[in-house]
Design a protein around this motif. Structure first.
Motif, PDB file in Angstrom:
ATOM      1  N   GLU B 286      77.811  68.497  50.868  1.00  0.00           N
ATOM      2  CA  GLU B 286      78.549  67.477  50.118  1.00  0.00           C
ATOM      3  C   GLU B 286      78.102  67.552  48.659  1.00  0.00           C
ATOM      4  OE1 GLU B 286      78.612  63.785  52.247  1.00  0.00           O
ATOM      5  OE2 GLU B 286      79.216  62.727  50.428  1.00  0.00           O
ATOM      6  N   THR B 287      79.072  67.621  47.754  1.00  0.00           N
ATOM      7  CA  THR B 287      78.764  67.963  46.360  1.00  0.00           C
ATOM      8  C   THR B 287      79.471  67.031  45.386  1.00  0.00           C
ATOM      9  OG1 THR B 287      78.563  70.280  46.968  1.00  0.00           O
ATOM     10  CG2 THR B 287      78.935  69.833  44.651  1.00  0.00           C
ATOM     11  N   ARG B 288      78.805  66.766  44.288  1.00  0.00           N
ATOM     12  CA  ARG B 288      79.416  65.974  43.216  1.00  0.00           C
ATOM     13  C   ARG B 288      79.154  66.691  41.888  1.00  0.00           C
ATOM     14  NH1 ARG B 288      77.133  61.919  39.997  1.00  0.00           N
ATOM     15  NH2 ARG B 288      75.238  62.039  41.217  1.00  0.00           N
ATOM     16  N   PRO B 289      80.220  66.992  41.121  1.00  0.00           N
ATOM     17  CA  PRO B 289      79.993  67.648  39.825  1.00  0.00           C
ATOM     18  C   PRO B 289      79.415  66.664  38.803  1.00  0.00           C
ATOM     19  CG  PRO B 289      82.324  67.758  40.483  1.00  0.00           C
ATOM     20  CD  PRO B 289      81.649  66.779  41.379  1.00  0.00           C
ATOM     21  N   ILE B 290      78.492  67.128  37.992  1.00  0.00           N
ATOM     22  CA  ILE B 290      77.996  66.311  36.889  1.00  0.00           C
ATOM     23  C   ILE B 290      78.067  67.132  35.602  1.00  0.00           C
ATOM     24  CG2 ILE B 290      76.466  64.800  38.206  1.00  0.00           C
ATOM     25  CD1 ILE B 290      74.124  66.572  37.145  1.00  0.00           C
ATOM     26  N   GLY B 291      78.147  66.426  34.481  1.00  0.00           N
ATOM     27  CA  GLY B 291      78.254  67.124  33.208  1.00  0.00           C
ATOM     28  C   GLY B 291      77.195  66.663  32.230  1.00  0.00           C
ATOM     29  N   CYS B 292      77.028  67.450  31.180  1.00  0.00           N
ATOM     30  CA  CYS B 292      76.137  67.062  30.090  1.00  0.00           C
ATOM     31  C   CYS B 292      76.879  66.038  29.214  1.00  0.00           C
ATOM     32  CB  CYS B 292      75.774  68.272  29.246  1.00  0.00           C
ATOM     33  SG  CYS B 292      74.955  69.575  30.174  1.00  0.00           S
ATOM     34  N   GLN B 293      76.158  65.507  28.240  1.00  0.00           N
ATOM     35  CA  GLN B 293      76.761  64.537  27.337  1.00  0.00           C
ATOM     36  C   GLN B 293      77.978  65.151  26.639  1.00  0.00           C
ATOM     37  OE1 GLN B 293      76.155  64.547  23.615  1.00  0.00           O
ATOM     38  NE2 GLN B 293      77.354  62.688  23.367  1.00  0.00           N
ATOM     39  N   SER B 294      79.086  64.426  26.591  1.00  0.00           N
ATOM     40  CA  SER B 294      80.329  64.844  25.923  1.00  0.00           C
ATOM     41  C   SER B 294      80.967  66.103  26.499  1.00  0.00           C
ATOM     42  CB  SER B 294      80.110  65.078  24.420  1.00  0.00           C
ATOM     43  OG  SER B 294      79.892  63.858  23.782  1.00  0.00           O
ATOM     44  N   CYS B 295      80.641  66.456  27.718  1.00  0.00           N
ATOM     45  CA  CYS B 295      81.214  67.688  28.282  1.00  0.00           C
ATOM     46  C   CYS B 295      82.486  67.369  29.050  1.00  0.00           C
ATOM     47  CB  CYS B 295      80.217  68.363  29.214  1.00  0.00           C
ATOM     48  SG  CYS B 295      80.846  69.938  29.833  1.00  0.00           S
ATOM     49  N   LEU B 296      83.453  68.306  29.023  1.00  0.00           N
ATOM     50  CA  LEU B 296      84.640  68.106  29.840  1.00  0.00           C
ATOM     51  C   LEU B 296      84.755  69.157  30.935  1.00  0.00           C
ATOM     52  CD1 LEU B 296      86.237  70.374  28.199  1.00  0.00           C
ATOM     53  CD2 LEU B 296      87.232  68.497  26.933  1.00  0.00           C
ATOM     54  N   VAL B 297      83.703  69.929  31.151  1.00  0.00           N
ATOM     55  CA  VAL B 297      83.744  70.939  32.210  1.00  0.00           C
ATOM     56  C   VAL B 297      83.049  70.430  33.485  1.00  0.00           C
ATOM     57  CG1 VAL B 297      83.055  73.278  32.881  1.00  0.00           C
ATOM     58  CG2 VAL B 297      83.847  72.829  30.550  1.00  0.00           C
ATOM     59  N   HIS B 298      81.849  69.874  33.339  1.00  0.00           N
ATOM     60  CA  HIS B 298      81.071  69.344  34.465  1.00  0.00           C
ATOM     61  C   HIS B 298      80.758  70.431  35.498  1.00  0.00           C
ATOM     62  CE1 HIS B 298      81.925  64.816  33.718  1.00  0.00           C
ATOM     63  NE2 HIS B 298      81.935  65.505  32.602  1.00  0.00           N
ATOM     64  N   CYS B 299      79.999  71.429  35.087  1.00  0.00           N
ATOM     65  CA  CYS B 299      79.712  72.577  35.960  1.00  0.00           C
ATOM     66  C   CYS B 299      78.512  72.339  36.866  1.00  0.00           C
ATOM     67  CB  CYS B 299      79.490  73.826  35.118  1.00  0.00           C
ATOM     68  SG  CYS B 299      77.946  73.795  34.170  1.00  0.00           S
ATOM     69  N   GLY B 300      77.748  71.276  36.600  1.00  0.00           N
ATOM     70  CA  GLY B 300      76.529  71.056  37.393  1.00  0.00           C
ATOM     71  C   GLY B 300      76.871  70.449  38.736  1.00  0.00           C
TER      72      GLY B 300
END
Lengths: 97, 609
Positions: B286-300
């Protein structure tokens, strides 16, 4: 002849298929195969990938298409005949870094 | 002018526990912009090239950029520059997350750690000032635990941190500094933290970020967003795939194209890649994408905690590079193990790339009769594809236990000690272990690995061009030029501390558009790229002075052997091809035959005198 078409990643979800085997006439082209493929995948894959591929000068989706482990970069290659045993893959792009 | 800068640098001396603030000059900003530019300029002037990386005279430069903290997307990375214990040369290493914005809000553009604390400490920089706190209780603690401890103890729940684990404390030469699961991975920055007894650095700030031309900046942001939106609107968007599946989305292609180094480069493709690739991780966990500040990709990709036979895991990732290094390279098809090993690397604070190569190197040494399969102790067999052996060896490396002590030094030093021909197959350049990708297959990758100032690094290679066959991957024609151009451009973007992925979409002119509107400067795209080239040469001169000469612009012999499943219709790398690549590269760079920048080129780049 038979052509195996594989899908990976987002393209698997978009096509609704992991792999499709197409029965094709001898000497048919990739274009013929793509037209045949339309009947085997979800409409979103047809409208977003196959139809643009069949348009003239649309090189965008070409970067997803790998034939026998090679990318194609010329739309003209779509009209070249396929060979028995060819493997076609729809794969997401990749970069390094 | 320069509104987006704090225009201040903070020196934190760990030896005498003092701090000193310095202005950042207009000249410094105009010449080197920020981020990597500041770090390289400062280190090359302040840290003698011949000292040991663990000498207290070495320094850690933590740098942010002019766009950090603004709403510009994909500019939330932080750059650390230091002298690398792995390569002995200069290293720049990056991590995303939230720490960059936090540093910006403290009122500084660069934080410099100098000297060495007399015992393990953590340092906090908050509105109340800088605090040095002894922390013997954190010795050996996992990074995440140490970071949480510092946040709680300091009383700031909005604190962001960079910390090290056991690997950094034990001076593992490829130890990473970790910022809330994001790794400053390559080159051993974590070990330099360890050598200074710096366990955690915590940051809280209050300052806002301003820009020089708000209306112009807003318009530049809109242009930038339009470029990203356009890219993301296509089903073939690379970044779109990263946002849905993570960087592992590309493994299927890498494998299909036979550039997925498998079982220590014996093969170019892994039969079980679909058990460990990005899709496999999405399918299994089970996975949830997270992003860095001001990012619109959210690759984490954050996964739900999982019980495994080795222990409970809670981690982000793994990234595609780890799927190669601890996955295919070690012939591991066990995704639970890969997930767990990724968590071990984060807990101990280690670069998963170097770590995986070291584990695989040990397995290869067993195959070649150089090491014993019993080297891990009772109950373990050191061999390819053995998940228990992989987990055990990672623990041993972090603790410098048994054979782990040898591998903690990296494959270059380990092979020099083992000898028996192992240097020929030690996957390293200048001491740094190979990133994913195969020099045997891709001439641009061969050139990049051999010439990169960081060692066998993939950050500035024409990978997409070759992988997608916009240029033939096995041709030397024009390749050296392509490599040098990418090295220059990426270096320039790293002065803004952009995410590496930004350059996949934005052109140099678009980076400059943002920079100029935020800072009030008037860079052209050409000047921007030239600055990237100047930084490259500045690093090169430093490395030469550190003793890293042209003989190290090389590849190990294993790269000239043909893998068993090398695909038909492609040419494997030969010595003759490689010599052409290096000769072309030196010529294009304006370097002499010994790989030294000529006085004329240095003058053109403003580096003479």
């Amino acid at each position: 002849m038979k052509l195996v078409v594989r899908f990976s990643g987002l393209l698997q979800s978009l096509s609704g298929k992991k792999e499709v085997e197409l029965g094709l006439k001898e000497d048919c082209s990739l274009r013929d195969a793509l037209i045949e493929l339309k009947k085997n995948v979800q409409p979103e894959f047809v409208s977003q990938i196959i139809d643009p591929l069949l348009e003239e000068n649309n090189t965008g989706p070409l970067r997803l298409l790998v034939k026998n482990h090679r990318h194609m970069h010329s739309v003209a290659e779509i009209d070249l005949p396929l060979k028995d045993g060819d493997v076609l893959s729809f794969l997401p792009p990749m970069e390094g870094g | 002018m320069y509104e987006c800068y704090n225009r201040k640098l903070l020196r934190i001396n760990l030896t005498d526990r003092t701090v000193r603030e310095e202005p950042i000059s207009e000249k410094m900003i105009q010449h080197w912009v920020g981020g990597m530019g500041f770090g390289v300029k400062l280190l090359t002037h302040e840290v003698p090239p011949t000292i040991d990386a663990f000498d207290p005279e070495n320094k850690i430069f933590i740098c942010i950029g002019p766009l950090t903290g603004t709403i510009a997307p994909l500019f939330a990375q932080t750059c650390i520059v230091t002298k690398s214990p792995l390569t002995t040369g200069i290293i720049n290493t990056y991590a995303g997350g939230q720490i960059a914005t936090a540093i910006k809000s403290t009122g500084y553009d660069v934080i410099v750690f100098e000297g060495k604390a007399d015992q393990l400490i953590y340092v906090t920089l908050t509105p109340a000032g800088v605090k040095f706190v002894d922390c013997p209780e954190l010795k050996g603690k996992p990074v995440r635990e140490a970071e949480e401890y510092v946040k709680t103890t300091s009383g700031y729940d909005n604190m962001h941190t960079i910390g090290i684990g056991l690997a950094g404390e034990n001076l593992i030469r490829y130890a990473a500094a970790i910022s809330e699961t994001r790794a400053f991975g390559r080159g051993g920055a974590g070990a330099v933290f360890g050598s200074k007894n710096l366990k955690v650095f915590g940051v809280v700030g209050l300052n806002d970020v301003k820009v020089a031309n708000p209306k112009g900046f807003e318009e530049a942001i809109e242009r930038t967003y339009t470029a990203f939106r356009e890219d993301l609107s296509h089903p073939w968007s690379l970044l779109g795939g990263f946002g849905r599946i993570g960087t592992g989305s590309g493994v299927a292609l890498i494998n299909d194209k036979h550039v997925f180094a498998t079982r220590y480069h014996k093969y170019t493709s892994f039969q079980h890649a679909n058990e460990i690739d990005g899709e496999a991780f999405m399918r299994k966990y089970e996975t949830r994408p997270i992003g860095c500040q001001s990012c619109l990709v959210h690759c984490g990709m954050v996964r739900k905690p999982l019980e495994t036979k080795w222990g409970t895991i809670w981690t982000r990732g793994p990234e595609y590079e780890t799927m190669y290094s601890i996955g295919s390279l070690c012939f591991n098809d066990n995704s639970d193990m890969l997930y767990y090993a990724n968590d071990q690397a984060e807990k101990y604070g280690m670069d998963t790339l170097s770590l995986g190569v070291n584990v695989a190197f040990a397995m290869e040494c067993v195959d070649r009769g150089i090491l014993s399969k019993d080297a891990l102790g009772e109950g373990y067999t050191l061999e390819f594809g053995n998940p228990d052996a992989t987990v055990r060896l990672i623990d041993m490396i972090a603790a410098r236990e048994g054979i782990g002590d040898l591998l903690a030094e990296g494959v270059k030093r380990a092979s020099e000690k083992l000898n028996q021909g192992s240097q020929d197959f030690a996957l390293q350049v200048k001491g740094m272990e190979f990133a994913a990708w195969m020099p045997e297959r891709m001439r641009g990758v061969a050139t990049t690995f051999a010439t990169a100032n960081r060692g066998a690094c993939h950050k500035r290679a024409p990978i997409g061009m070759e992988l997608m066959e916009f240029v033939p991957m096995d041709s030397t024609e024009g390749r050296a030029e392509l490599v040098a151009q990418i090295q220059n451009v990426v270096n320039a973007t790293f002065t803004l501390v952009s995410c590496r992925f930004a350059e996949f979409v934005l052109k140099p002119a678009q980076f400059v558009d943002l920079l100029n509107n935020a800072s009030g400067m008037s860079f052209t795209a050409e000047q921007f790229e030239l600055m990237g080239e100047a930084i490259w040469n500045m690093e090169r001169m430093y490395n030469l002075a550190a003793g890293i000469d042209a003989s190290q612009d090389s590849l190990p012999e294993i790269c000239f052997k043909v893998p068993l499943d090398f695909p038909e219709g492609y040419k494997p790398l030969t010595h003759s091809d490689f010599n052409i690549l290096i000769k072309d590269y030196y010529e294009y760079r304006g370097w002499d035959a010994s790989g030294t920048p000529t006085p004329e080129r240095l003058e053109k780049l403003g580096l003479k005198g």
